[in-house]
Design an enzyme around this catalytic site. Structure first.
Site, PDB file in Angstrom:
ATOM      1  CB  CYS A   1      -0.880   0.024   1.243  1.00 37.83           C
ATOM      2  SG  CYS A   1      -1.875  -1.456   1.421  1.00 37.83           S
ATOM      3  N   GLY A  29      -0.235   0.111  -4.947  1.00 37.44           N
ATOM      4  CA  GLY A  29      -1.531  -0.520  -4.745  1.00 37.44           C
ATOM      5  C   GLY A  29      -2.540  -0.022  -5.757  1.00 37.44           C
ATOM      6  CG  ASN A 103       2.927   0.407   3.216  1.00 36.04           C
ATOM      7  OD1 ASN A 103       4.042   0.809   2.929  1.00 36.04           O
ATOM      8  ND2 ASN A 103       2.501  -0.779   2.837  1.00 36.04           N
ATOM      9  N   GLY A 104       1.566  -1.783   5.519  1.00 36.80           N
ATOM     10  CA  GLY A 104       2.223  -2.807   6.332  1.00 36.80           C
ATOM     11  C   GLY A 104       1.210  -3.821   6.815  1.00 36.80           C
ATOM     12  CB  CYS A 238      10.925  -4.083   3.337  1.00 36.64           C
ATOM     13  SG  CYS A 238      10.506  -5.134   1.938  1.00 36.64           S
ATOM     14  CE1 TYR A 244       7.612  -6.098  -9.163  1.00 34.60           C
ATOM     15  CE2 TYR A 244       6.558  -6.012  -7.007  1.00 34.60           C
ATOM     16  CZ  TYR A 244       6.462  -6.065  -8.387  1.00 34.60           C
ATOM     17  OH  TYR A 244       5.241  -6.078  -8.978  1.00 34.60           O
ATOM     18  CB  SER A 286      10.031  -5.622 -12.010  1.00 35.24           C
ATOM     19  OG  SER A 286       9.851  -6.795 -12.770  1.00 35.24           O
ATOM     20  CG  ASP A 348      11.812 -10.532 -13.619  1.00 36.83           C
ATOM     21  OD1 ASP A 348      11.772  -9.307 -13.363  1.00 36.83           O
ATOM     22  OD2 ASP A 348      10.786 -11.237 -13.676  1.00 36.83           O
ATOM     23  CG  ASP A 349      11.828  -8.016  -9.764  1.00 36.17           C
ATOM     24  OD1 ASP A 349      11.226  -8.107 -10.851  1.00 36.17           O
ATOM     25  OD2 ASP A 349      11.287  -8.255  -8.670  1.00 36.17           O
ATOM     26  CB  CYS A 385       6.417 -10.952   3.026  1.00 38.42           C
ATOM     27  SG  CYS A 385       6.458  -9.357   3.867  1.00 38.42           S
ATOM     28  CB  CYS A 436      13.402  -7.213   6.780  1.00 36.24           C
ATOM     29  SG  CYS A 436      12.407  -8.723   6.669  1.00 36.24           S
ATOM     30  CB  CYS A 439      10.653 -12.948   1.501  1.00 38.41           C
ATOM     31  SG  CYS A 439      11.472 -11.480   0.893  1.00 38.41           S
TER      32      CYS A 439
HETATM   33  P1  5GP Z   1       5.861 -14.732 -10.699  1.00 42.67           P
HETATM   34  O1  5GP Z   1       5.323 -14.667 -12.059  1.00 42.67           O
HETATM   35  O2  5GP Z   1       7.130 -15.500 -10.557  1.00 42.67           O
HETATM   36  O3  5GP Z   1       4.834 -15.128  -9.691  1.00 42.67           O
HETATM   37  O4  5GP Z   1       6.184 -13.250 -10.284  1.00 42.67           O
HETATM   38  C1  5GP Z   1       7.425 -12.717 -10.551  1.00 42.67           C
HETATM   39  C2  5GP Z   1       7.254 -11.365 -11.127  1.00 42.67           C
HETATM   40  O5  5GP Z   1       6.339 -10.632 -10.328  1.00 42.67           O
HETATM   41  C3  5GP Z   1       8.560 -10.645 -11.116  1.00 42.67           C
HETATM   42  O6  5GP Z   1       8.767 -10.112 -12.412  1.00 42.67           O
HETATM   43  C4  5GP Z   1       8.379  -9.565 -10.106  1.00 42.67           C
HETATM   44  O7  5GP Z   1       8.674  -8.327 -10.703  1.00 42.67           O
HETATM   45  C5  5GP Z   1       6.927  -9.556  -9.708  1.00 42.67           C
HETATM   46  N1  5GP Z   1       6.763  -9.608  -8.228  1.00 42.67           N
HETATM   47  C6  5GP Z   1       7.547  -8.976  -7.385  1.00 42.67           C
HETATM   48  N2  5GP Z   1       7.115  -9.082  -6.141  1.00 42.67           N
HETATM   49  C7  5GP Z   1       6.062  -9.830  -6.122  1.00 42.67           C
HETATM   50  C8  5GP Z   1       5.230 -10.277  -5.048  1.00 42.67           C
HETATM   51  O8  5GP Z   1       5.364  -9.939  -3.888  1.00 42.67           O
HETATM   52  N3  5GP Z   1       4.272 -11.098  -5.364  1.00 42.67           N
HETATM   53  C9  5GP Z   1       4.117 -11.484  -6.631  1.00 42.67           C
HETATM   54  N4  5GP Z   1       3.180 -12.389  -6.849  1.00 42.67           N
HETATM   55  N5  5GP Z   1       4.846 -11.013  -7.671  1.00 42.67           N
HETATM   56  C10 5GP Z   1       5.836 -10.192  -7.436  1.00 42.67           C
HETATM   57 FE1  SF4 Z   2      10.423  -7.236   2.779  1.00 42.70          FE
HETATM   58 FE2  SF4 Z   2      10.794  -9.833   2.434  1.00 42.70          FE
HETATM   59 FE3  SF4 Z   2      11.073  -8.739   4.841  1.00 42.70          FE
HETATM   60 FE4  SF4 Z   2       8.656  -8.937   3.721  1.00 42.70          FE
HETATM   61  S1  SF4 Z   2       9.972 -10.637   4.367  1.00 42.70           S
HETATM   62  S2  SF4 Z   2       9.510  -7.178   4.800  1.00 42.70           S
HETATM   63  S3  SF4 Z   2       9.147  -8.606   1.557  1.00 42.70           S
HETATM   64  S4  SF4 Z   2      12.341  -8.358   3.019  1.00 42.70           S
HETATM   65 MG    MG Z   3       8.211  -8.133 -12.954  1.00 42.48          MG
END
Ligand code: 5GP
Ligand code: SF4
Ligand code: MG
Length: 455
Positions: A1, A29, A103-104, A238, A244, A286, A348-349, A385, A436, A439
């Site tokens: 958020c 968001g 947010n959080g 985070c 990302y 990303s 990719d990220d 997370c 942190c 994840c």
């Molecule tokens: P995937 O398709 O592997 O589920 O999602 C990876 C893509 O979603 C990456 O390109 C990344 O940029 C983006 N992504 C980043 N953070 C998150 C997240 O917290 N949840 C999800 N579902 N996708 C994310």
């Molecule tokens: Fe960020 Fe990952 Fe920690 Fe969640 S678990 S606060 S996404 S570093």
């Molecule tokens: Mg992406």
């Protein structure tokens, strides 16, 4: 958020600024957006589902003469994607008006809800944020600011808040500083925002970050800094914000997201080189900056070889797996002219469920690439997370379900490599103990803090 707030000491209207601030935070968001302000002792809100420009009307907002206001853009990490969960959450309670944008994720929300319901609270939403309102209302013998301070010390987990009280705007950040929160100023207006990019849009100067455990009270007399009375922490920011979530033109906790992201790519090139590569492409948007860093460090040409339809929202925001899959297909298109008969590195990220990676790698092959080498600019995401980013449970996380070789086969890449944790931390450039990485590493906040709930 994303949260945003503005307070004008000279009584100038600020709701249009809040609208613009939310616009700049849209990436945080897209499920709902809303604003709240106080007029003659009553709190008012306008909220809607979807993007800021669908949910709110700029013209209406700019005609309202409120000199302090807050706003919120939401993606759900706790409670469904429903109108009643749209924020800010606002109420006129025994001691006056209050509105909260959060947010959080509160990690003790279930316990707090249970406790409050047993004492007669009736929840209007399924949002963890609503517990803060009820905690305040249960302290009606205290003035609203004291009741808020009292509520904050009972919370566990992540919160960056913009709170509106009568004649006051309050910014509060949990003692770990999981989610970002910054202060800005332009003329007589003080701002609070999730990210500095939202200050830029209203022409405000970034003053500083709200510190972990700090509560900043802004009123006509100036600003006052208070502390949440809990074990002092040095921060547990985070790391995924840098990988990302945050916008690359933001500076969070003193570190440029752009620089961090590019550095992640540079290090990825050094750790996981690919000698046969003829081009480096990023998974847009990303992966773009990390790909740029990778190309720079490996002296291999960077190409905009996967084109993104800018009018499709971020895929992960869509709630169902079906919609998610369609989302990737609609969103990303590899350019055959560039990939044909060439060996490509694609950066990719992160990989979450693996949907994006498998889909895009196969599209790139269809576009004629000779080989596709996937490079990920962060360590494998293996753990969920609990602090406000919507990563799914471990069973759905691709890197938790299988080892590297199995994942490579699953996504169909010729090679697959990830950045390690040390490089992640060093690229971000904040001390390891202040970040942190749960994840990636599974190292969650130790113990948390347990408070006596008795009010
Ligand atoms: P995937 O398709 O592997 O589920 O999602 C990876 C893509 O979603 C990456 O390109 C990344 O940029 C983006 N992504 C980043 N953070 C998150 C997240 O917290 N949840 C999800 N579902 N996708 C994310
Ligand atoms: Fe960020 Fe990952 Fe920690 Fe969640 S678990 S606060 S996404 S570093
Ligand atoms: Mg992406």
């Amino acid at each position: 958020c994303g949260v945003f707030g503005a307070f004008s000491a000279s009584g100038r209207p600020v709701l249009e600024d809040v609208y613009l601030g939310l616009y700049a935070l849209q990436h945080r968001g897209q499920e709902s957006a809303g604003v709240s302000w106080i007029d003659h002792g009553n709190v008012h809100s306008l909220k809607g589902m979807g993007l800021v420009h669908n949910a709110l009307d700029q013209g209406t907002l700019s005609s309202i003469p409120a000199s302090s206001a807050i706003g919120h853009v939401r993606y759900s990490t706790f409670g469904g994607s429903l109108f009643q969960n749209a924020q800010p959450l606002a109420a006129n309670y025994a001691r006056g008006p209050v509105a909260i944008a959060h947010n959080g994720n509160l990690t003790n929300a279930d316990g707090l809800m249970h406790y409050l319901e047993n004492r007669g609270a009736i929840f209007q939403s399924t949002c963890d944020t609503e517990t803060i309102l009820h905690l305040m209302a249960h302290q009606a013998h205290k003035n609203p600011l004291d009741a808020l301070m009292d509520a904050l010390r009972r919370l566990e987990g992540a919160y960056s808040l913009a709170v509106l009280l009568e004649d006051r705007l309050v910014a509060a950040r949990d003692p770990w500083g999981f989610r970002p929160l910054v202060l800005g100023v332009r003329d007589d207006v003080t701002y609070v925002a999730s990210e500095s990019c939202a200050l830029d849009i209203v022409g405000a100067k970034l003053l500083r970050d709200v510190e972990p455990g700090e509560v900043v009270v802004i009123d006509a007399k100036g600003t006052l800094s208070l502390r949440i009375p809990m074990t002092p922490r040095k921060g547990f920011h985070c790391s995924f914000e840098y990988v990302y979530f945050a916008r690359p033109d933001s500076v969070l906790d003193g570190r440029s997201v752009y620089q961090a992201r590019k550095e992640l790519g540079r290090r990825l090139a050094l750790r996981c080189p690919c000698s046969e590569a003829e081009l480096v492409a990023g998974m847009p948007d990303s992966g773009t900056l990390a790909a740029l860093g990778y190309a720079e460090a490996s002296a291999c040409p960077f190409e905009i070889a996967v084109v993104r339809n800018r009018y499709v929202g971020r895929t992960f925001i869509q709630p169902t797996q079906r919609v998610r899959e369609i989302g990737v297909r609609i969103k990303l298109n590899p350019n055959g002219e560039i990939f044909r008969d060439r060996d490509a590195v694609v950066v990719d990220d992160s990989i979450v469920r693996g949907t994006t990676a498998s889909r895009v790698v196969s599209l790139i092959r269809d576009a004629g690439a000779r080989s596709v080498h996937l490079r990920i600019a962060s360590p494998p995401v293996r753990f969920p997370c609990y602090y406000g980013i919507d990563t799914p449970c471990s069973e759905e996380l691709a890197a938790a379900r299988m080892d590297l070789e199995a994942l490579r086969r699953e996504v169909g890449a010729d090679s697959l490599a990830y950045l390690d944790e040390t490089d992640l931390v060093e690229s971000i450039g904040l001390p390891e103990e202040k970040l942190c990485t749960a994840c990636f590493s599974g190292r969650y906040l130790e113990g948390g803090t347990c408070h006596d709930l008795e009010l």
